[in-house]
Motif scaffolding. Sequence first.
Motif, PDB file in Angstrom:
ATOM      1  N   ASP A 110       0.838  -1.203   0.000  1.00 26.96           N
ATOM      2  CA  ASP A 110       0.000   0.000   0.000  1.00 26.96           C
ATOM      3  C   ASP A 110       0.869   1.248   0.000  1.00 26.96           C
ATOM      4  N   ALA A 111       0.404   2.298  -0.646  1.00 24.58           N
ATOM      5  CA  ALA A 111       1.187   3.515  -0.832  1.00 24.58           C
ATOM      6  C   ALA A 111       1.335   4.349   0.434  1.00 24.58           C
ATOM      7  N   ASP A 112       0.687   3.958   1.523  1.00 26.07           N
ATOM      8  CA  ASP A 112       0.874   4.677   2.787  1.00 26.07           C
ATOM      9  C   ASP A 112       1.658   3.848   3.806  1.00 26.07           C
ATOM     10  N   ASP A 113       2.268   2.742   3.361  1.00 24.98           N
ATOM     11  CA  ASP A 113       3.025   1.871   4.260  1.00 24.98           C
ATOM     12  C   ASP A 113       4.502   1.844   3.883  1.00 24.98           C
ATOM     13  N   THR A 114       5.326   1.198   4.735  1.00 25.11           N
ATOM     14  CA  THR A 114       6.740   1.011   4.455  1.00 25.11           C
ATOM     15  C   THR A 114       7.109  -0.449   4.701  1.00 25.11           C
ATOM     16  N   PHE A 115       8.365  -0.815   4.372  1.00 24.08           N
ATOM     17  CA  PHE A 115       8.713  -2.230   4.327  1.00 24.08           C
ATOM     18  C   PHE A 115      10.161  -2.472   4.738  1.00 24.08           C
ATOM     19  N   SER A 116      10.433  -3.691   5.214  1.00 22.70           N
ATOM     20  CA  SER A 116      11.807  -4.096   5.489  1.00 22.70           C
ATOM     21  C   SER A 116      12.624  -3.984   4.210  1.00 22.70           C
ATOM     22  N   LYS A 141       4.945 -11.037   7.557  1.00 23.13           N
ATOM     23  CA  LYS A 141       4.527 -10.449   8.835  1.00 23.13           C
ATOM     24  C   LYS A 141       4.115  -8.990   8.635  1.00 23.13           C
ATOM     25  N   LEU A 142       3.132  -8.584   9.417  1.00 21.49           N
ATOM     26  CA  LEU A 142       2.652  -7.208   9.412  1.00 21.49           C
ATOM     27  C   LEU A 142       2.872  -6.636  10.810  1.00 21.49           C
ATOM     28  N   ILE A 143       3.525  -5.480  10.901  1.00 13.26           N
ATOM     29  CA  ILE A 143       3.759  -4.855  12.202  1.00 13.26           C
ATOM     30  C   ILE A 143       3.304  -3.395  12.170  1.00 13.26           C
ATOM     31  N   PHE A 144       3.016  -2.860  13.371  1.00  9.08           N
ATOM     32  CA  PHE A 144       2.719  -1.436  13.506  1.00  9.08           C
ATOM     33  C   PHE A 144       4.043  -0.666  13.562  1.00  9.08           C
ATOM     34  N   ASP A 145       3.979   0.668  13.468  1.00 11.03           N
ATOM     35  CA  ASP A 145       5.224   1.442  13.478  1.00 11.03           C
ATOM     36  C   ASP A 145       5.910   1.456  14.835  1.00 11.03           C
ATOM     37  N   GLU A 190       9.326 -15.830   5.676  1.00 10.64           N
ATOM     38  CA  GLU A 190       9.958 -15.552   6.970  1.00 10.64           C
ATOM     39  C   GLU A 190      10.885 -14.338   6.903  1.00 10.64           C
ATOM     40  N   ASP A 191      11.073 -13.708   8.078  1.00 18.27           N
ATOM     41  CA  ASP A 191      12.137 -12.725   8.307  1.00 18.27           C
ATOM     42  C   ASP A 191      12.062 -11.477   7.436  1.00 18.27           C
ATOM     43  N   THR A 192      10.858 -11.037   7.139  1.00 23.56           N
ATOM     44  CA  THR A 192      10.676  -9.748   6.489  1.00 23.56           C
ATOM     45  C   THR A 192       9.332  -9.186   6.930  1.00 23.56           C
ATOM     46  N   GLU A 193       9.167  -7.871   6.800  1.00 23.51           N
ATOM     47  CA  GLU A 193       7.999  -7.228   7.405  1.00 23.51           C
ATOM     48  C   GLU A 193       7.437  -6.115   6.527  1.00 23.51           C
ATOM     49  N   SER A 194       6.132  -5.876   6.694  1.00 21.23           N
ATOM     50  CA  SER A 194       5.480  -4.675   6.186  1.00 21.23           C
ATOM     51  C   SER A 194       5.050  -3.860   7.398  1.00 21.23           C
ATOM     52  N   ILE A 195       5.363  -2.575   7.375  1.00 18.04           N
ATOM     53  CA  ILE A 195       5.007  -1.699   8.499  1.00 18.04           C
ATOM     54  C   ILE A 195       3.717  -0.998   8.137  1.00 18.04           C
ATOM     55  N   TYR A 196       2.683  -1.346   8.879  1.00 19.75           N
ATOM     56  CA  TYR A 196       1.307  -0.978   8.530  1.00 19.75           C
ATOM     57  C   TYR A 196       0.885   0.300   9.241  1.00 19.75           C
ATOM     58  N   SER A 214      -5.461   3.705  10.340  1.00 22.17           N
ATOM     59  CA  SER A 214      -6.244   4.860  10.791  1.00 22.17           C
ATOM     60  C   SER A 214      -7.697   4.579  10.472  1.00 22.17           C
ATOM     61  N   ASP A 215      -8.572   5.496  10.842  1.00 24.10           N
ATOM     62  CA  ASP A 215      -9.987   5.292  10.543  1.00 24.10           C
ATOM     63  C   ASP A 215     -10.291   5.474   9.065  1.00 24.10           C
ATOM     64  N   ASN A 216      -9.278   5.876   8.272  1.00 25.43           N
ATOM     65  CA  ASN A 216      -9.456   5.909   6.824  1.00 25.43           C
ATOM     66  C   ASN A 216      -9.372   4.520   6.225  1.00 25.43           C
ATOM     67  N   ASN A 217      -8.747   3.581   6.965  1.00 22.16           N
ATOM     68  CA  ASN A 217      -8.701   2.193   6.510  1.00 22.16           C
ATOM     69  C   ASN A 217     -10.070   1.557   6.668  1.00 22.16           C
ATOM     70  N   MET A 218     -10.333   0.547   5.855  1.00 26.25           N
ATOM     71  CA  MET A 218     -11.580  -0.200   6.005  1.00 26.25           C
ATOM     72  C   MET A 218     -11.658  -0.844   7.386  1.00 26.25           C
ATOM     73  N   VAL A 219     -10.502  -1.283   7.899  1.00 31.84           N
ATOM     74  CA  VAL A 219     -10.482  -1.931   9.212  1.00 31.84           C
ATOM     75  C   VAL A 219     -10.783  -0.927  10.308  1.00 31.84           C
TER      76      VAL A 219
END
Length: 277
Positions: free
Chosen positions: A96-102, A125-129, A203-209, A212-217
């Motif tokens: 996603d264009a608002d996230d970052t990655f390992s 894996k998905l992690i918070f900032d 394994e051993d890599t991440e997306s930093i999610y 916000s309330d703009n997300n569907m979740v």
Amino acid sequence: MMKTAFATVIYKQARQYLEEFLSSVDRQTDKDFDLLLVNDNYNSNELEEIQTILESLTVNYKILDISQQKLSIAGTRIEMLQCAKDLGYDLVILGDADDTFSCNRVDKYKKAYWKNREVAFFYNKLIFDNCKDVFKTMPKRIEGIKALSQCNFVGLTSSAINMKSKVITQEFIDSLKESDSPVFDWYLFSRIVLDNGIGVYVEDTESIYRISDNNMVGVSRDVKKEYEVKKVHYSNLAKKDKYYKKLLEKLEGLDINKLTENPNHQGYWWSDIQMEE
């Protein structure tokens, strides 16, 4: 030779995060890939500004401008997959264009691809900032639809698709247009699994999610919203598989007021409403 893309949809609502996204992609240790950007709603002047930023990157980039088509969220993602298919990519890593990655994400996915050529998709894996895991546990392999039927843990920011898989045909991509799902990633990967596609955890890599309330979740649990999302999701998939017809019937028989009083949160998206063990 393997042809790889790192693909995303760019849109105005995420403009403030775009440079962080691009920097994260540009820092990848393996730079043998194309950055594929699908423009949802930037106008021509805004797109020129973004192109100036892109020219400073060390990776190659391609832009597909579909802004005039005024597509839905699902529609833009389908166009992204279609473009990747047309350009002949073997592996499309999504983010996603608002996230970052390992910085090793491309490298890890390529290695996973070579080890699992028969696999239809991959996820990580998905992690918070703050570095906390979004999900407590992640299955190492998905081979049946029950793994994804009650909840979702494979998102478009933490996955990749093997475009050469026997599942990802032109007919399959065309068929995605039959549904305008409010949660397209859940629909997409459910469809792949229903067509006997297998998913494998990287394994051993991440997306930093960035949530916000703009997300569907959203940032808070909302059982009523989950009920409505699942009703549409199950209705769409009931057209493809009788298992989902049964889930839809069970869902419609639930007392939403009782569910609101006693949520059963499992740690995955859309997991408060559970109809099976």
